[in-house]
Design an enzyme around this catalytic site. Sequence first.
Site, mmCIF file in Angstrom:
data_model
loop_
_atom_site.group_PDB
_atom_site.id
_atom_site.type_symbol
_atom_site.label_atom_id
_atom_site.label_comp_id
_atom_site.label_asym_id
_atom_site.label_seq_id
_atom_site.Cartn_x
_atom_site.Cartn_y
_atom_site.Cartn_z
ATOM 1 N N ASP A 1 -10.547 -4.700 -4.258
ATOM 2 C CA ASP A 1 -11.765 -3.942 -3.978
ATOM 3 C C ASP A 1 -13.033 -4.656 -4.415
ATOM 4 O O ASP A 1 -14.131 -4.267 -4.030
ATOM 5 C CB ASP A 1 -11.747 -2.644 -4.800
ATOM 6 C CG ASP A 1 -10.920 -1.582 -4.160
ATOM 7 O OD1 ASP A 1 -10.731 -1.636 -2.952
ATOM 8 O OD2 ASP A 1 -10.468 -0.698 -4.897
HETATM 9 C C1 BGC Z 1 -12.577 -1.402 -9.915
HETATM 10 C C2 BGC Z 1 -11.397 -1.342 -8.990
HETATM 11 C C3 BGC Z 1 -11.419 -0.050 -8.238
HETATM 12 C C4 BGC Z 1 -12.752 0.115 -7.533
HETATM 13 C C5 BGC Z 1 -12.856 1.373 -6.718
HETATM 14 C C6 BGC Z 1 -13.843 -1.171 -9.147
HETATM 15 O O1 BGC Z 1 -14.918 -1.161 -9.980
HETATM 16 O O2 BGC Z 1 -12.607 -2.610 -10.597
HETATM 17 O O3 BGC Z 1 -10.193 -1.532 -9.693
HETATM 18 O O4 BGC Z 1 -10.404 -0.010 -7.313
HETATM 19 O O5 BGC Z 1 -13.800 0.051 -8.458
HETATM 20 O O6 BGC Z 1 -13.201 2.495 -7.425
HETATM 21 C C1 NOJ Z 2 -7.671 -0.121 -7.848
HETATM 22 C C2 NOJ Z 2 -7.642 0.533 -6.499
HETATM 23 O O1 NOJ Z 2 -7.151 1.829 -6.598
HETATM 24 C C3 NOJ Z 2 -6.824 -0.248 -5.535
HETATM 25 O O2 NOJ Z 2 -6.914 0.315 -4.257
HETATM 26 C C4 NOJ Z 2 -7.267 -1.684 -5.509
HETATM 27 O O3 NOJ Z 2 -6.446 -2.359 -4.639
HETATM 28 C C5 NOJ Z 2 -7.229 -2.293 -6.894
HETATM 29 N N1 NOJ Z 2 -8.005 -1.503 -7.770
HETATM 30 C C6 NOJ Z 2 -7.678 -3.741 -6.928
HETATM 31 O O4 NOJ Z 2 -9.040 -3.878 -6.749
#
Ligand code: BGC
Ligand code: NOJ
Length: 813
Positions: free
Chosen positions: A486
């Site tokens: 993400d």
């Molecule tokens: C986090 C991710 C998460 C994303 C969506 C980011 O700040 O590092 O792990 O999936 O936010 O909420």
């Molecule tokens: C947490 C999110 O829930 C997931 O969808 C994503 O793939 C990982 N973070 C990695 O960024």
Amino acid sequence: MNDKRYGHFDDQHREYVITDPKTPWPWINYLGNEDFFSLISNTAGGYSFYKDAKFRRITRYRYNNVPMDNGGRYFYINDNGNIWNPGWKPCKTPLDFYECRHGMSYTRITGRKNGIEASVLFFVPLNTFAEVQKLTLTNQSNETKKLKLFSFEEWCLWNAATDMENFQRNFSTGEVEIEGSTIYHKTEYRERRNHYAFYHVNAEIQGFDTDRETFVGLYNEFANPDAVVEGKPRNSHAHGWSPIASHYIEVELKAGESKDFIFLLGYVENEQDKKFVAPQVINKEKAHAIIEKLNTTEKVDKAFSELGKYWDALLNIYKVNTGNDKLDRMVNIWNQYQCMVTFNFSRSASFFESGVGRGMGFRDSNQDLVGFVHQIPPRARQRIIDIASTQFPDGGCYHQYQPLTKRGNNDIGGGFNDDPCWLIFGTVAYIKETGDFSILDEMVPFDNQPGSEVTLFEHLKVSMDHVIKNLGPHQLPLIGRADWNDCLNLNCFSWDPNESFQTTENKSEGSKAESLMIAGLFVVTAKQYVELCQKIGKEEEANRMQKAIDAMVTAVKKDGWDGEWYLRAYDFFGNKIGSNECEEAKIFIESQGWCTMAQIGAEDGMVAKSLDSCKKYLECEHGMVLNNPAFSKYIYEYGEISSYPEGYKENAGIFCHNNPWVIIGETLAGRGNDAWNHYAKILPSYVEEKYQTLHKVEPYVNCQMVAGKDAAKPGEGKNSWLTGTAAWMWLTVSQYILGIKPQYDGLQIDPCLPTTAKEYTVQRKFRDAEYDITIKNPNSKQYGVSQVVVDGKAIEGNTIPYAAGKHTVEVTM
Ligand code: BGC
Ligand code: NOJ
């Protein structure tokens, strides 16, 4: 390192036993299995909700509080002026004995003080919208004791987000009703709401309180509420402000005597025309029914034993015996348990997720269900349909949806180009587990629009097409807003500190940003799709997709290989990401995981080289980091990933979720020793003793991230419970290490083991069959089954053809 211990496993009872309340972070558990849920910490902190942690929050919780984890279901015992709680908090009166046992959907907290034992069993009975709190008070002294008992719950005004913001309104809306020993919370029940909550005890009460300030005192804390300190309830009736529920009971216990009190925190929904029995008097019929079901020790004990049987059945579906307790307890108990929790909660409610931000993730839920599908397949089936219903006609998807409404979340929208592939991943796992191909014929809408229904199979097809139709200059998949990571936001370009990286406009027009992670994911899932098409006689479609796979493999080999590892991506301008040519973050884990799982270029030695590079550059004491070296500066073209401090989160943290991808890559390459080493590094029971203090979070479940080697504090864990790691750890160990793989026509036995593994057994219930499997490894092999004997007869190959009934299977490596 401090080698202090806070607890230990009790495998026989399937419990983790916490013996010191001051754990390095609250160590929590989940209650409830389907509708009514609670989070409970080892000191009884936490909260409850019905279905949706945002919209139907029943009790209030303040995150990141001082002191940490303040607020929960508390019992105060006033023993002649000596005031204490069974779970130590909030009074923090030193106890003579403290113990918290977190088990399968229940928690038992016991405290002892001055000859009194207070033990509370918390659980949500099956098919019941209520949390039971069975409090047992025992007088272990030689004299009669007179105790003043106060219960305490603080109501949330339903919407957990506005409950914490809209005080100009909130402080005037609160309403309660009191009837005997039951306190009803009915805020906003007047108009659109048709739900209320109640807190009941099955004993006569000598008083109550429902107004927080009256009970606690404006300048006091939960640790010293006025009413408790004085030993006198106020019988307050809340009007606005902050409604609570507290019962007051005078208890007399003779020497050796024991008494049970059953407290119930329940939730009720009424039909619109049955809301009231008199003007402004709520219809309590359903509450009475719940109370009637659970108002005696016998009834509660029975409900508790039913819950135990429910878990027996779930955990009997896959059972291993390797003789290694650390492995067996994760496989047989905790990993499977965590998989149910992630299936239920996605990323919504934990002590790191506030329950107000995120609903169910499209990719998250597809992955979660793969860890859960063997437990309750019909629920996984429904989930697949729900998820697919949030897809768009072009195969793109809403990134998240709200569990209560099942509607796509417009704030975050779509455009994450890995999302569609995960639908194949989830659906195939479901069909292989159940043999239920009929799910492919289910009529499923797009974006929940009535009239737009097509078959689920058609959804799978547009999912695959979404990748093929969105290829970039190297014929690799365009990344869109982001892929699985993400935080790799290649089309975001944000200098605006007020802009969220996740939701900022997707500036992908003219973008050359391509993802090698999606390339690998596509090859893996498209191979599954081809196999499925062949299975259901869609040869032409299979051929069409095979061509797309071949093209993708060619593209990866040509433009996705960096010499020693797979590239991670190309940025907007077509520059390499995750290459030796880059200044920082030369190598990333995701593309190594997916391209090795896809076995792209195995024949040219690419897979082996990539796996070796993971060992060389990514592996550290605590697992494999996401990228190496960490980013030390913000790169405008990359987005959020480069905004995190070194070694944390997606910037070179050990993002546990993706370690299993490489581990599976290792198993497919037959490298059992390497696979096992990587696996054990992030297996909670293996780090349990070593890291009780360093790791901080619960030692019985995986967390999302452990700080990596570049971090200020390597080895610190964060974001426990709600992580795709659970499902991936399960898939890795159950199917790829221990090697029991459901296939369309049977159960394939295909282990990949460390050379130290000599023999183990697996009992596997599969559809209407039960297999008792013994696997022997006399020659210390890492990979390759040489013989499978089913019911005394050697079979050809290593897939046991499916046949209902009981079977004995002997496997020799
Ligand atoms: C986090 C991710 C998460 C994303 C969506 C980011 O700040 O590092 O792990 O999936 O936010 O909420
Ligand atoms: C947490 C999110 O829930 C997931 O969808 C994503 O793939 C990982 N973070 C990695 O960024």
